[in-house]
Motif scaffolding. Structure first.
Motif, PDB file in Angstrom:
ATOM      1  N   LYS A  49       0.846  -1.195   0.000  1.00  0.00           N
ATOM      2  CA  LYS A  49       0.000   0.000   0.000  1.00  0.00           C
ATOM      3  C   LYS A  49       0.879   1.241   0.000  1.00  0.00           C
ATOM      4  N   ARG A  50       0.742   2.049  -1.043  1.00  0.00           N
ATOM      5  CA  ARG A  50       1.534   3.267  -1.147  1.00  0.00           C
ATOM      6  C   ARG A  50       0.846   4.420  -0.409  1.00  0.00           C
ATOM      7  N   THR A  51       1.638   5.359   0.078  1.00  0.00           N
ATOM      8  CA  THR A  51       1.128   6.470   0.887  1.00  0.00           C
ATOM      9  C   THR A  51       1.397   7.804   0.207  1.00  0.00           C
ATOM     10  N   LEU A  52       0.362   8.606   0.076  1.00  0.00           N
ATOM     11  CA  LEU A  52       0.512   9.997  -0.333  1.00  0.00           C
ATOM     12  C   LEU A  52       0.509  10.836   0.941  1.00  0.00           C
ATOM     13  N   LEU A  53       1.620  11.476   1.221  1.00  0.00           N
ATOM     14  CA  LEU A  53       1.731  12.335   2.396  1.00  0.00           C
ATOM     15  C   LEU A  53       1.535  13.778   1.969  1.00  0.00           C
ATOM     16  N   PHE A  54       0.437  14.375   2.410  1.00  0.00           N
ATOM     17  CA  PHE A  54       0.159  15.768   2.108  1.00  0.00           C
ATOM     18  C   PHE A  54       0.644  16.628   3.262  1.00  0.00           C
ATOM     19  N   VAL A  55       1.494  17.603   2.964  1.00  0.00           N
ATOM     20  CA  VAL A  55       2.037  18.502   3.986  1.00  0.00           C
ATOM     21  C   VAL A  55       1.572  19.910   3.669  1.00  0.00           C
ATOM     22  N   ASP A  56       0.611  20.387   4.445  1.00  0.00           N
ATOM     23  CA  ASP A  56       0.099  21.739   4.254  1.00  0.00           C
ATOM     24  C   ASP A  56       1.101  22.752   4.805  1.00  0.00           C
ATOM     25  N   GLU A  57       1.258  23.841   4.060  1.00  0.00           N
ATOM     26  CA  GLU A  57       2.198  24.908   4.446  1.00  0.00           C
ATOM     27  C   GLU A  57       3.606  24.346   4.675  1.00  0.00           C
ATOM     28  N   ILE A  58       4.069  23.580   3.724  1.00  0.00           N
ATOM     29  CA  ILE A  58       5.356  22.897   3.865  1.00  0.00           C
ATOM     30  C   ILE A  58       6.507  23.874   4.062  1.00  0.00           C
ATOM     31  N   HIS A  59       6.348  25.102   3.587  1.00  0.00           N
ATOM     32  CA  HIS A  59       7.411  26.096   3.747  1.00  0.00           C
ATOM     33  C   HIS A  59       7.649  26.460   5.207  1.00  0.00           C
ATOM     34  N   ARG A  60       6.712  26.079   6.102  1.00  0.00           N
ATOM     35  CA  ARG A  60       6.893  26.383   7.525  1.00  0.00           C
ATOM     36  C   ARG A  60       7.930  25.471   8.180  1.00  0.00           C
ATOM     37  N   PHE A  61       8.218  24.327   7.583  1.00  0.00           N
ATOM     38  CA  PHE A  61       9.270  23.474   8.119  1.00  0.00           C
ATOM     39  C   PHE A  61      10.627  24.127   7.846  1.00  0.00           C
ATOM     40  N   ASN A  62      11.538  24.024   8.818  1.00  0.00           N
ATOM     41  CA  ASN A  62      12.860  24.592   8.607  1.00  0.00           C
ATOM     42  C   ASN A  62      13.686  23.687   7.688  1.00  0.00           C
ATOM     43  N   ARG A  63      14.890  24.128   7.379  1.00  0.00           N
ATOM     44  CA  ARG A  63      15.699  23.413   6.390  1.00  0.00           C
ATOM     45  C   ARG A  63      16.043  21.989   6.827  1.00  0.00           C
ATOM     46  N   SER A  64      16.380  21.816   8.076  1.00  0.00           N
ATOM     47  CA  SER A  64      16.741  20.472   8.529  1.00  0.00           C
ATOM     48  C   SER A  64      15.524  19.550   8.531  1.00  0.00           C
ATOM     49  N   GLN A  65      14.351  20.079   8.886  1.00  0.00           N
ATOM     50  CA  GLN A  65      13.132  19.267   8.826  1.00  0.00           C
ATOM     51  C   GLN A  65      12.809  18.876   7.395  1.00  0.00           C
ATOM     52  N   GLN A  66      13.007  19.805   6.460  1.00  0.00           N
ATOM     53  CA  GLN A  66      12.774  19.479   5.055  1.00  0.00           C
ATOM     54  C   GLN A  66      13.740  18.386   4.584  1.00  0.00           C
ATOM     55  N   ASP A  67      14.979  18.459   5.038  1.00  0.00           N
ATOM     56  CA  ASP A  67      15.946  17.415   4.671  1.00  0.00           C
ATOM     57  C   ASP A  67      15.502  16.037   5.167  1.00  0.00           C
ATOM     58  N   GLY A  68      14.743  16.018   6.280  1.00  0.00           N
ATOM     59  CA  GLY A  68      14.276  14.758   6.833  1.00  0.00           C
ATOM     60  C   GLY A  68      13.337  13.995   5.919  1.00  0.00           C
ATOM     61  N   PHE A  69      12.713  14.672   4.959  1.00  0.00           N
ATOM     62  CA  PHE A  69      11.826  13.992   4.009  1.00  0.00           C
ATOM     63  C   PHE A  69      12.602  13.188   2.971  1.00  0.00           C
ATOM     64  N   LEU A  70      13.826  13.619   2.681  1.00  0.00           N
ATOM     65  CA  LEU A  70      14.542  13.100   1.505  1.00  0.00           C
ATOM     66  C   LEU A  70      14.690  11.586   1.474  1.00  0.00           C
ATOM     67  N   PRO A  71      15.195  10.930   2.542  1.00  0.00           N
ATOM     68  CA  PRO A  71      15.406   9.481   2.430  1.00  0.00           C
ATOM     69  C   PRO A  71      14.110   8.712   2.205  1.00  0.00           C
ATOM     70  N   TYR A  72      13.007   9.183   2.760  1.00  0.00           N
ATOM     71  CA  TYR A  72      11.723   8.473   2.606  1.00  0.00           C
ATOM     72  C   TYR A  72      11.127   8.704   1.224  1.00  0.00           C
ATOM     73  N   VAL A  73      11.336   9.901   0.673  1.00  0.00           N
ATOM     74  CA  VAL A  73      10.889  10.172  -0.690  1.00  0.00           C
ATOM     75  C   VAL A  73      11.710   9.361  -1.683  1.00  0.00           C
ATOM     76  N   GLU A  74      13.029   9.338  -1.470  1.00  0.00           N
ATOM     77  CA  GLU A  74      13.901   8.600  -2.386  1.00  0.00           C
ATOM     78  C   GLU A  74      13.641   7.100  -2.332  1.00  0.00           C
ATOM     79  N   ALA A  75      13.339   6.566  -1.135  1.00  0.00           N
ATOM     80  CA  ALA A  75      13.082   5.132  -0.995  1.00  0.00           C
ATOM     81  C   ALA A  75      11.687   4.744  -1.466  1.00  0.00           C
ATOM     82  N   GLY A  76      10.844   5.732  -1.722  1.00  0.00           N
ATOM     83  CA  GLY A  76       9.491   5.439  -2.168  1.00  0.00           C
ATOM     84  C   GLY A  76       8.527   5.097  -1.051  1.00  0.00           C
ATOM     85  N   ALA A  77       8.933   5.344   0.204  1.00  0.00           N
ATOM     86  CA  ALA A  77       8.020   5.066   1.315  1.00  0.00           C
ATOM     87  C   ALA A  77       6.814   5.986   1.270  1.00  0.00           C
ATOM     88  N   VAL A  78       7.016   7.216   0.841  1.00  0.00           N
ATOM     89  CA  VAL A  78       5.913   8.165   0.690  1.00  0.00           C
ATOM     90  C   VAL A  78       6.052   8.881  -0.634  1.00  0.00           C
TER      91      VAL A  78
END
Length: 438
Positions: free
Chosen positions: A109-138
């Motif tokens: 089962k694939r997951t679409l993660l919707f993040v409202d106002e994503i610009h509110r996350f700081n740079r390090s929090q945004q970096d935290g998405f990368l491994p999960y996006v690259e692995a296809g988890a979300v």
């Protein structure tokens, strides 16, 4: 609450459900105003047809459908939908979401993660998405009202497709009001002019428009309101404008370019947009002064004087009286003859200065305060221009190692036309003088 609204009302929705919720779209083809994305030839339409999504950043004004599109997109391709807000979520929330997404991925089962106002996350929090996006988890779908190139990490942007949502035009907003009347089984208590004014007041925001319509239905108004009565009743809508974000930079750019393009009415419109939205008047005066020297310069030297006078007047009178002086400066600049010769001359001269910055001026124009310097030839042969015919000696003032350059090239507009004639005369006399010296 939905951002865009259904082509048909939902008959199953309870009567006390908010109007925007009752008009929530059930499928992407019911979304109003974003057909360039959701239509068969649009990027979202093509993804749905292929049955597979890439990570997206949905960029657009409030009330244009970002949340609704993300939810419907997940349903259209059979993805699990998870939504969080960057305002209310932290690292712990993200870890929980990612862990659940990985578990779901193991079961197919694939997951679409919707993040409202994503610009509110700081740079390090945004970096935290990368491994999960690259692995296809979300599959990440972020929503933002701010320019992603300013607010989001380059690494995150490189892994996402940015889709721009349009503000809703008058036709789309009019359609929303028709849907609202259909589901409410009553016409809005407005004259035609007041209806048009209500649409204009929404400033492209469908959610705002439906909230105002809901208030009008609930008010129990017997006779249709005209424009003045409507203005007295509804809350005044302030322009969408963040003084440190995209709206700020976009409008100041529009103001400057309207002045450069000699369109006084457009310039005055953007000036009004910024002042009525709360922009700092002295910031606008600084930018007008910059335009005076960059885009007008010596074509009309009074442009700079007008800006400085406007600044002094505003300091003296304050708001709102002093704003009239800002208007005067703006209109003076927009109607003045234009030239960037001064600006280009600065750029070329600065470039030469960096390339030849250590070269000494010729000795005849150097001061000679000491005996040693006089013995070295400092000041020797200098001709005092006021003693020369026409107060012009025609001497060479350039370093011996440099060929004289031409940086300032006046236009034939405004005062610069006279300067061009004067410079041409000087150049002719200089060639004559240096020919005699040679």
């Amino acid at each position: 609450m939905a951002d865009l609204f259904a082509a048909e009302p939902d008959p199953a929705a309870p009567a006390d459900t908010p109007l925007a919720e009752r008009l929530r779209p059930a499928s992407l083809d019911e979304v109003i105003g974003q057909e360039h994305l959701t239509g068969p030839e649009g990027p979202i339409g093509r993804m749905v047809a292929a049955g597979r999504l890439s990570s997206l950043i949905l960029w657009g004004p409030p009330g244009t459908g970002k949340t609704t599109i993300a939810r419907l997109l997940a349903g259209a391709v059979g993805y699990r939908y998870v939504a969080i807000s960057a305002v209310f979520s932290g690292v712990a929330d993200l870890k929980k979401v990612f862990a659940e997404a990985e578990m779901q991925a193991h079961s197919g089962k694939r997951t679409l993660l919707f993040v409202d106002e994503i610009h509110r996350f700081n740079r390090s929090q945004q970096d935290g998405f990368l491994p999960y996006v690259e692995a296809g988890a979300v599959t990440l779908v972020g929503a933002t009202t701010e320019n992603p190139s300013f607010e989001l990490n380059a690494a995150l942007l490189s892994r996402s497709q940015v889709l721009v949502l349009h503000r809703l035009d008058e036709a789309a907003l009019g359609t929303l009001l028709e849907r609202a009347e259909a589901v409410s089984e009553a016409p809005l208590p407005l004259t035609d002019d007041a209806r048009a004014a209500l649409i204009t007041s929404a400033d492209g925001d469908g959610r705002f428009l439906l909230n105002q319509a809901e208030m009008l239905f609930a008010a129990g108004i017997a006779e249709p309101l005209d424009t003045a009565a409507l203005r007295d009743l509804i809350q005044r809508r302030l322009p969408v404008y963040d003084k440190d974000r995209e709206g700020h930079y976009g409008l100041i750019s529009a103001l400057h370019k309207s002045i450069r393009g000699s369109d006084p009415d457009a310039a005055l419109y953007y000036l009004g947009r910024m002042l009525t939205a709360g922009e700092e008047p002295l910031y606008l005066l600084r930018r007008l002064t910059r335009a005076a020297v960059e885009d007008i310069g010596l074509a009309d030297p009074q442009a700079l004087v007008q800006c400085m006078a406007a600044k002094d007047t505003y300091d003296f009178l304050g708001s709102p009286e002093g704003e009239l002086a800002i208007v005067q400066a703006c209109l003076y600049l927009a109607t003045a003859p234009k030239s960037n010769a001064l600006y280009m001359a600065q750029k070329d001269a600065w470039k030469s200065a960096k390339e030849h910055g250590s070269l000494s001026p010729p000795k005849h124009i150097l001061g000679a305060p000491t005996k040693l310097m006089r013995e070295q030839g400092y000041g020797k042969g200098y001709e005092y221009d006021h003693d020369a015919p026409d107060a012009f000696s025609g001497q060479n003032y350039w370093p011996e190692e440099m060929t004289p350059k031409t940086y300032y090239r006046p236009t034939d507009r405004g005062f610069e036309k006279r300067l061009a004639e004067r410079l041409a005369w000087w150049n002719e006399k200089r060639q004559e003088a240096q020919g005699e010296q040679g």
